[in-house]
Design a protein around this motif. Structure first.
Motif, mmCIF file in Angstrom:
data_model
loop_
_atom_site.group_PDB
_atom_site.id
_atom_site.type_symbol
_atom_site.label_atom_id
_atom_site.label_comp_id
_atom_site.label_asym_id
_atom_site.label_seq_id
_atom_site.Cartn_x
_atom_site.Cartn_y
_atom_site.Cartn_z
ATOM 1 N N LYS A 699 74.096 93.533 67.095
ATOM 2 C CA LYS A 699 74.615 94.489 66.109
ATOM 3 C C LYS A 699 74.019 95.886 66.335
ATOM 4 C CE LYS A 699 75.168 95.231 61.125
ATOM 5 N NZ LYS A 699 74.800 96.634 61.175
ATOM 6 N N ALA A 700 72.698 95.917 66.595
ATOM 7 C CA ALA A 700 72.036 97.204 66.814
ATOM 8 C C ALA A 700 72.610 97.910 68.033
ATOM 9 C CB ALA A 700 70.536 97.004 66.973
ATOM 10 N N VAL A 701 72.886 97.157 69.087
ATOM 11 C CA VAL A 701 73.454 97.725 70.318
ATOM 12 C C VAL A 701 74.857 98.253 70.042
ATOM 13 C CG1 VAL A 701 74.216 97.210 72.668
ATOM 14 C CG2 VAL A 701 72.053 96.282 71.830
ATOM 15 N N LYS A 702 75.655 97.453 69.353
ATOM 16 C CA LYS A 702 77.038 97.830 69.046
ATOM 17 C C LYS A 702 77.082 99.101 68.192
ATOM 18 C CE LYS A 702 81.269 95.874 67.056
ATOM 19 N NZ LYS A 702 81.856 94.711 66.336
ATOM 20 N N ASP A 703 76.216 99.147 67.170
ATOM 21 C CA ASP A 703 76.179 100.320 66.284
ATOM 22 C C ASP A 703 75.768 101.583 67.050
ATOM 23 O OD1 ASP A 703 76.908 98.683 64.211
ATOM 24 O OD2 ASP A 703 74.895 98.542 63.328
ATOM 25 N N ARG A 704 74.800 101.446 67.960
ATOM 26 C CA ARG A 704 74.332 102.605 68.722
ATOM 27 C C ARG A 704 75.414 103.115 69.670
ATOM 28 N NH1 ARG A 704 71.655 107.239 68.723
ATOM 29 N NH2 ARG A 704 70.814 107.772 70.782
ATOM 30 N N LEU A 705 76.137 102.195 70.301
ATOM 31 C CA LEU A 705 77.224 102.586 71.207
ATOM 32 C C LEU A 705 78.312 103.323 70.433
ATOM 33 C CD1 LEU A 705 77.554 99.444 73.506
ATOM 34 C CD2 LEU A 705 77.093 101.786 74.269
ATOM 35 N N LYS A 706 78.593 102.862 69.237
ATOM 36 C CA LYS A 706 79.602 103.501 68.402
ATOM 37 C C LYS A 706 79.144 104.914 68.005
ATOM 38 C CE LYS A 706 82.452 102.535 64.343
ATOM 39 N NZ LYS A 706 82.675 101.599 63.206
ATOM 40 N N GLU A 707 77.827 105.010 67.767
ATOM 41 C CA GLU A 707 77.251 106.286 67.316
ATOM 42 C C GLU A 707 77.323 107.356 68.404
ATOM 43 O OE1 GLU A 707 72.861 108.029 66.053
ATOM 44 O OE2 GLU A 707 73.272 105.883 65.801
ATOM 45 N N ILE A 708 76.969 106.985 69.625
ATOM 46 C CA ILE A 708 76.915 107.992 70.693
ATOM 47 C C ILE A 708 78.272 108.179 71.358
ATOM 48 C CG2 ILE A 708 74.456 107.621 71.130
ATOM 49 C CD1 ILE A 708 75.137 105.923 73.520
#
Length: 830
Positions: A699-708
């Motif tokens: 989830k943390a990886v997915k959220d960060r990818l969405k953010e950047i």
């Protein structure tokens, strides 16, 4: 389905111990053992239609009547008055002093506490596995074994002053065997007597060795313990045994007119160094003339009991007595009696035992073996120092099966063995330098030979040939079997009396294993095992329902011991011990299951637990909810791993491959995290937690990818995150595959058990489980031979590898280097 014996005993003990609360174990045992007694006699004799059953159970006084009392406020009083007292009134051999008081507030508490404690105690013995109505105990002795198991546990917990009611069964077995009693030399009128019988275990071991119902008689000073002995006799199907209370020395109960009765066999484990032995006696005026050889010291009663035993033996009688080592060497009055004992010829042998075997004391003891029948022809005393053969068992030491067998074999065959046993002639004992002192180290040096350092070898290098070839060296037995291996491994060190390895130290083991002589030795030993296997497989596959497990293991173990008896470099007793250990751990339970249920029923899985959901509804076994891969059913006879290995190896290998893949993915994830962690790392934004608890979630990886997003400033971070996400996805997919594969395999295993034919079950149990384990143990002993030889050769080579002059040269060089460094640093070194 039958319950495993080991499970039954351990659960019985755990339940009883939990209920004990603060009561002293030495007192609580009386309640527990009475419950076992009443359960047995109720099952076996409660509905007896025999004309004169050994035990009469009056109406209203059996175990079922006790069950009906559970929860009643006057349960303790009712057990005393409606169960125990009618039993005593109906059976003359039972006395009120045999049984504890079930209404004692000091031991059981009062009111509700007592009611609950007694009700729970009765409930423990309602276990269906404790059903003796079908005389199951006659075949597998589940009852006698349970009694002994409980007694041993109570003895361990009763402390120094209160654990003396039980002689360790291993010591009892040795005594029963070395006195020479057997089915061939006994009949119903054969008599055996124990003047300090405790709970009767020693007498019962003698009876077991006799193999038939002989006449048993015993006396015990402690009234409660005498009651335990009477119950023990009944539980072991010796209801006619005569156990009487009282002080044997002051008031012996077994007499013919005014003389002591004499017996064919007398055995005893008297209290060590009894300081009160002479209470109630005037030794100089003893009416039974027991102290004609001398009066034992007033505060040291060991010889008093020994003299009573000698007086109680027939002219052809045989006996054995456990006494502290002090009787072998103490002086003054005891020295006078000891000389008379040796001169009489009655002392056949002495067996020195390890320390800390007995429950009441930690001091070492010995067995004095007596034989009046052959006294005139006796030429010496056969001595065994068995003090080093034992295993640790909690706070005590315990003899292993191999220790028992070795002692008995050595004694009965009178085999002399260096550092262990020898026949000591009377002339040697009577020699002034020994003066009838029987202390074993005077006659048997049981110490290990000292590993001597060779000064010349250290000074000039080379392994002393004395260490390689001397008869007393540890290596001498190897060269007898592998003579040319010695030549293959060593060459002359360039001077007489010294040798050196002709191969690098790292290659020693390889040379040993590949040498033709070692290969031949290995082949011969494995051949002996395969012969044993071929000869005994029919006994294993032929074992069936109602079979006798104890007869089976006796056949297997004795034949295995014989098979390896002449194999050099292998200790047949070590191999025998492997089998006996496996019997105790696994095979015994397996064979008792087969004896009770047969092969097919015994192999079926049993439920080992249920899983309920948060609403307390059962979700297992109705649904295949494999909780973290743990199976909720198991077959004691055929573990799932053995079934899988034979029928589902491909499925197992596929799961192992998935496990390996998961391990690789875990490593790749960890490496990627380590490479890009830290404050400036490309994964810093998705790492959660601190220190060892750091983790990265999908989830943390997915959220960060969405953010950047597709921001070019974060291109490198995006690539690493995508690589990490891909690995996480692959890990999840693999875990799902692994779980599905495991469930599919478990379902196949579940479906296979009911379809197994008896022949398949026998193949799985006999070949894949039992014999495979024993074969591995034998191979382990063969591996130990090569490893022990390798270790000793490397040790010697390393010890003398660098002569002293070379060491001094090395020291000088290193000193010069240090001095040079110090000078360059500006330091002065003088």
């Amino acid at each position: 389905m039958a319950v495993k014996k080991s499970d039954l005993y351990s659960s019985l003990w755990a339940s009883c111990d939990e209920l004990r609360g603060g009561m002293d174990a030495s007192q609580y045992k009386d309640y527990v053992l009475f419950m076992l007694f009443i359960k047995y006699v109720s099952d076996k004799y409660g509905n007896s239609d025999a004309f004169a059953p050994p035990i009469t159970i009056p109406k209203g006084a059996n175990f079922k009547d006790m069950v009906a009392l559970k929860g009643k406020s006057d349960i303790g009083d009712k057990i005393n008055t409606q169960v125990i007292q009618p039993l005593i009134d109906a059976n003359s051999r039972l006395a009120r002093s045999d049984f504890p008081d079930f209404n004692d507030p000091n031991k059981l508490g009062e009111g509700k506490e007592r009611v609950e404690k007694l009700s729970n105690l009765i409930a423990i013995f309602e276990n269906p596995a404790l059903d003796f109505s079908k005389n199951r105990a006659e075949h597998d002795d589940i009852l006698g074994d349970a009694y002994e198991y409980l007694m041993r546990n109570f003895a361990v917990q009763s402390g120094k002053s209160k654990g003396q009611f039980l002689t360790p069964s291993e010591v009892s077995r040795i005594i029963a065997k070395v006195i020479g009693i057997s089915p061939e030399n006994t009949k119903a009128s054969t008599t055996a007597y124990d003047p300090t019988c405790g709970s009767g275990s020693l007498l019962l071991k003698v009876a077991a060795e006799a193999g038939k119902h002989i006449t048993l008689e015993g006396q015990e000073k402690d009234v409660t313990t005498a009651g335990l002995a009477r119950m023990n006799m009944i539980l072991h199907d010796f209801p006619t045994a005569n156990i009487l209370p009282g002080n044997t020395l002051a008031s012996p109960k077994f007499k013919d007119d005014e003389q002591l009765r004499t017996f064919d066999y007398v055995v005893a484990n008297p209290p060590f160094s009894d300081k009160t032995w002479s209470n109630g006696i005037t030794p100089s005026a003893d009416p039974y003339q027991r102290f004609a050889w001398g009066e034992p010291p007033a505060k040291q009663g060991d010889y008093a009991y020994l003299l009573h035993i000698l007086r109680s033996l027939k002219s052809t009688g045989k006996g054995a007595c456990i006494l502290p080592h002090g009787v072998l060497f103490r002086g003054n009055a005891e020295a006078v009696i000891r000389e008379q004992l040796v001169r009489s010829g009655y002392l056949k042998g002495i067996i020195g035992l390890p320390a800390n075997l007995f429950f009441g004391t930690g001091i070492p003891a010995c067995i004095l073996v007596l034989d009046k029948g052959n006294a005139a022809a006796r030429k010496g005393v056969f001595m065994i120092d068995a003090s080093k053969g034992f295993k640790k068992d909690g706070p005590k030491n315990r003899l292993r099966e191999q220790d028992i067998h070795k002692i008995v074999d050595t004694f009965t065959k009178q085999v002399e063995m260096p550092r262990y046993a020898r026949m000591v002639p009377f002339d040697e004992i009577a020699d002034p330098k020994n003066d009838f002192n029987l202390n074993l180290p005077r006659y048997i040096d049981s110490s290990d030979p000292e590993d001597l350092q060779d000064i010349d070898g250290h000074l000039r290098g080379g392994i002393p040939e004395r260490d390689l070839d001397a008869a007393e060296s540890a290596l001498a037995p190897y060269w007898k079997v592998l003579p040319s291996l010695r030549t293959a491994l060593f060459e002359s060190a360039g001077r007489p009396g010294y040798a050196r390895l002709s191969v690098p130290q790292g290659e020693v083991k390889a040379v040993i294993l590949s040498h033709p002589e070692f290969t031949a030795f290995n082949t011969q030993a494995l051949g002996h095992f395969n012969q044993w296997r071929k000869a005994n497989t029919p006994y294993l596959t032929g074992f069936a329902k109602d079979g006798h497990p104890k007869a089976l293991i006796e056949q297997l173990s004795e034949d295995l011991l014989t098979s390896f008896q002449k194999d050099p470099l292998l200790d047949a007793y070590d191999i025998y011990q492997h089998l006996m250990d496996y019997w105790a751990e696994t095979m015994q339970d397996d064979t008792y299951l087969i004896a009770a249920d047969g092969w097919v029923k015994g192999a079926q899985p049993r439920e080992i637990g249920q899983i309920k959901n948060k609403d307390n509804k059962l979700v297992w076994p109705e649904s295949h909810d494999y909780l973290k891969g743990r199976r909720r059913f198991k077959s004691d006879l055929i573990p799932a791993s053995i079934l899988v290995a034979r029928y589902f190896a491909a499925e197992r290998d596929a799961i192992e491959a998935l496990d390996n893949g998961l391990a690789t993915l875990e490593q790749q994830l960890e490496e990627l995290k380590e490479e890009h962690s830290g404050e400036e790392g490309l994964l810093a934004e998705v790492i959660e937690g601190e220190g060892d608890k750091q983790k990265i979630t999908a989830k943390a990886v997915k959220d960060r990818l969405k953010e950047i997003g597709k921001d070019p400033l974060y291109r490198e971070e995006c690539e690493v995150l995508k690589a990490f996400a891909a690995l996480l996805d692959k890990q999840k997919d693999t875990k799902d595959q692994r779980k599905a594969a495991q469930v599919a395999l478990d379902l196949k295993v579940d479906a296979k058990y009911p379809k197994l034919a008896e022949a398949e079950i026998k193949a799985l149990v006999v070949e894949d489980k039992w014999l495979a384990h024993i074969a591995n143990a034998v191979q382990g002993e063969l591996d130990r031979v090569s490893q022990t030889l390798t270790d000793r050769l490397r040790e010697l080579a390393h010890r003398y590898a660098t002569p002293l002059p070379e060491l001094l040269d090395e020291v000088e060089k290193l000193s010069a280097r240090v001095e040079d460094h110090l000078k360059r640093m500006g330091a002065v070194w003088k």
